[in-house]
Write an enzyme that holds these catalytic residues in place. Structure first.
Site, PDB file in Angstrom:
ATOM      1  N   ARG A  39       0.900  -1.113   0.011  1.00 54.81           N
ATOM      2  CA  ARG A  39       0.007   0.082  -0.084  1.00 54.81           C
ATOM      3  C   ARG A  39       0.663   1.460   0.000  1.00 54.81           C
ATOM      4  O   ARG A  39       0.420   2.400  -0.738  1.00 54.81           O
ATOM      5  CB  ARG A  39      -0.927   0.044   1.294  1.00 54.81           C
ATOM      6  CG  ARG A  39      -2.027  -0.943   1.337  1.00 54.81           C
ATOM      7  CD  ARG A  39      -2.780  -1.139   2.535  1.00 54.81           C
ATOM      8  NE  ARG A  39      -3.788  -1.916   2.360  1.00 54.81           N
ATOM      9  CZ  ARG A  39      -4.667  -2.105   3.532  1.00 54.81           C
ATOM     10  NH1 ARG A  39      -4.555  -1.679   4.517  1.00 54.81           N
ATOM     11  NH2 ARG A  39      -5.673  -2.879   3.243  1.00 54.81           N
ATOM     12  N   TYR A 164      -7.839 -13.086  11.881  1.00 51.44           N
ATOM     13  CA  TYR A 164      -6.514 -13.729  11.213  1.00 51.44           C
ATOM     14  C   TYR A 164      -6.859 -15.290  10.774  1.00 51.44           C
ATOM     15  O   TYR A 164      -6.815 -15.374   9.539  1.00 51.44           O
ATOM     16  CB  TYR A 164      -5.389 -13.635  11.949  1.00 51.44           C
ATOM     17  CG  TYR A 164      -4.105 -14.208  11.439  1.00 51.44           C
ATOM     18  CD1 TYR A 164      -3.311 -13.385  10.637  1.00 51.44           C
ATOM     19  CD2 TYR A 164      -3.694 -15.483  11.823  1.00 51.44           C
ATOM     20  CE1 TYR A 164      -2.102 -13.942  10.139  1.00 51.44           C
ATOM     21  CE2 TYR A 164      -2.595 -15.987  11.196  1.00 51.44           C
ATOM     22  CZ  TYR A 164      -1.756 -15.081  10.348  1.00 51.44           C
ATOM     23  OH  TYR A 164      -0.580 -15.584   9.822  1.00 51.44           O
ATOM     24  N   LYS A 168      -7.341 -16.815   6.931  1.00 52.53           N
ATOM     25  CA  LYS A 168      -6.420 -17.616   6.593  1.00 52.53           C
ATOM     26  C   LYS A 168      -6.961 -18.923   6.238  1.00 52.53           C
ATOM     27  O   LYS A 168      -6.510 -19.709   5.385  1.00 52.53           O
ATOM     28  CB  LYS A 168      -5.260 -17.902   7.700  1.00 52.53           C
ATOM     29  CG  LYS A 168      -4.224 -16.742   7.907  1.00 52.53           C
ATOM     30  CD  LYS A 168      -3.389 -16.412   6.355  1.00 52.53           C
ATOM     31  CE  LYS A 168      -2.307 -15.276   6.613  1.00 52.53           C
ATOM     32  NZ  LYS A 168      -1.558 -15.156   5.457  1.00 52.53           N
ATOM     33  N   THR A 199      10.319 -12.492  11.328  1.00 48.04           N
ATOM     34  CA  THR A 199      10.220 -11.491  10.173  1.00 48.04           C
ATOM     35  C   THR A 199      10.206 -10.192  10.853  1.00 48.04           C
ATOM     36  O   THR A 199      10.519  -8.996  10.299  1.00 48.04           O
ATOM     37  CB  THR A 199       9.177 -11.547   9.474  1.00 48.04           C
ATOM     38  OG1 THR A 199       8.063 -11.351  10.267  1.00 48.04           O
ATOM     39  CG2 THR A 199       9.061 -13.035   8.845  1.00 48.04           C
TER      40      THR A 199
END
Length: 331
Positions: A39, A164, A168, A199
């Site tokens: 974005r 979430y 998923k 991450t």
């Protein structure tokens, strides 16, 4: 305008930072010109420069380019326009990897319908929008590789991650079904099911409820070696699986065990998740509990340095993988 790329072209959506950035880097190392989008164009440009630099450091002139674009994967028209632009600039998209995600952590009672809309828009309709934009061309050419990064949360629904997990689970069903439908066409779809990876994404995850307490369990879980996987190794495994056309790639021992246990004992697994839920922080009273804050903000509300020590590896990953904008800090 004639496409400028003589290399195979890959599109990685959700690649400005974290796992997506590493997947783009790996594809560039393997000789693809890679279009990346997210974005925020400024953030994506920064990530693209980093991924291309790392790829060229490893492979020299054999590495491909990494070209940034801005796109919201929940915007169907915007995704279609993105694919048209990428194919005009670089050439036909031969590899698509959908990585874009949003992590919302907190008790179910603090989650609003808007939280579900955001999660489903990015992590379920995002894959649908991007795949349906590249698939006609892949079918026509008789070759293509599609990978969708889902999650162990799309196989076993964990507590305090309900929007979430909802999105998923849908992404798993979509990609597995797509793989079956594409069999024999020359186009493949790979369902990628990772467990926790280092991450640095916990710093950009959104926390509701008792935000500091929620961060205190989620941050370490996403950072500690026994619970999470090195993100660079994960990205390499994912890319290799997608390019090989594998229908399923599962990463981390905990994810593999969780899927097997849930398959054998689904009722028991749900009960265990219920017990885990009772150990997690309760929602504080008041409407403000539904207002999300980023992980790095929630971390500042902690009065102890223990969590900071437990998330050291995650903090290092955040620094390396463009999780922090210029001047951002966790302190």
């Amino acid at each position: 305008m004639e496409p400028t790329s003589a290399r195979p072209v890959a599109l990685v959506v959700g690649a400005s930072r974290g796992l997506g950035l590493l997947i783009a880097e790996n594809l560039a190392e393997q000789g693809h010109d890679v279009a990346v989008c997210a974005r925020n164009l400024q953030e994506t440009e920064r990530g693209a420069r980093q991924a291309e630099s790392e790829a060229r450091s490893a492979e020299g002139e054999a590495a491909g380019r990494v070209v940034p674009y801005a796109c919201d994967v929940s915007d169907r028209d915007g995704v279609q326009a993105l694919v048209r632009q990428v194919e005009e600039d670089l050439g036909p998209v031969e590899v698509l990897v959908h990585v874009a995600g949003i992590i919302q952590v907190g008790p179910a009672e603090t989650m609003t319908l808007e939280h579900f809309d955001d999660a489903i828009g990015v992590m379920l309709m995002g894959p649908v929008n991007t795949v349906w934009s590249v698939l006609p061309g892949m079918r026509e050419r008789g070759h293509g590789r599609i990978g969708v990064v889902t999650s162990i949360g799309g196989k076993v629904s964990p507590p305090h991650l309900l929007p979430y997990a909802t999105a998923k689970f849908g992404a798993v069903g979509f990609t597995e079904g797509l793989s079956s439908e594409l069999m024999g066409t020359g186009v493949t779809a790979t369902t990628i099911v990772p467990g926790l990876m280092r991450t640095g994404s916990h710093e950009n995850a959104l926390f509701t409820g008792d935000r500091a307490a929620e961060f205190a369990w989620f941050g370490p879980a996403a950072s500690l070696p026994l619970l999470s996987m090195d993100a660079r190794r994960a990205a390499r495994t994912m890319v290799d699986g997608v390019l090989a056309g594998k229908p399923l790639v599962v990463l981390t021992p905990m994810a593999k065990v969780g899927i097997r246990v849930h398959g054998l004992m689904p009722s028991t697994t749900v009960r265990v998740m219920g017990l885990a839920n009772r150990l997690l922080p309760s929602a504080p009273p008041g409407k403000d509990a539904s207002r999300p804050v980023k992980g790095r903000v929630a971390a500042r509300q902690l009065s102890t340095g223990v969590v900071d020590k437990l998330t050291v590896l995650g903090q290092r990953a955040a620094e390396r993988l463009n999780q922090r904008g210029p001047g951002a800090s966790t302190t």
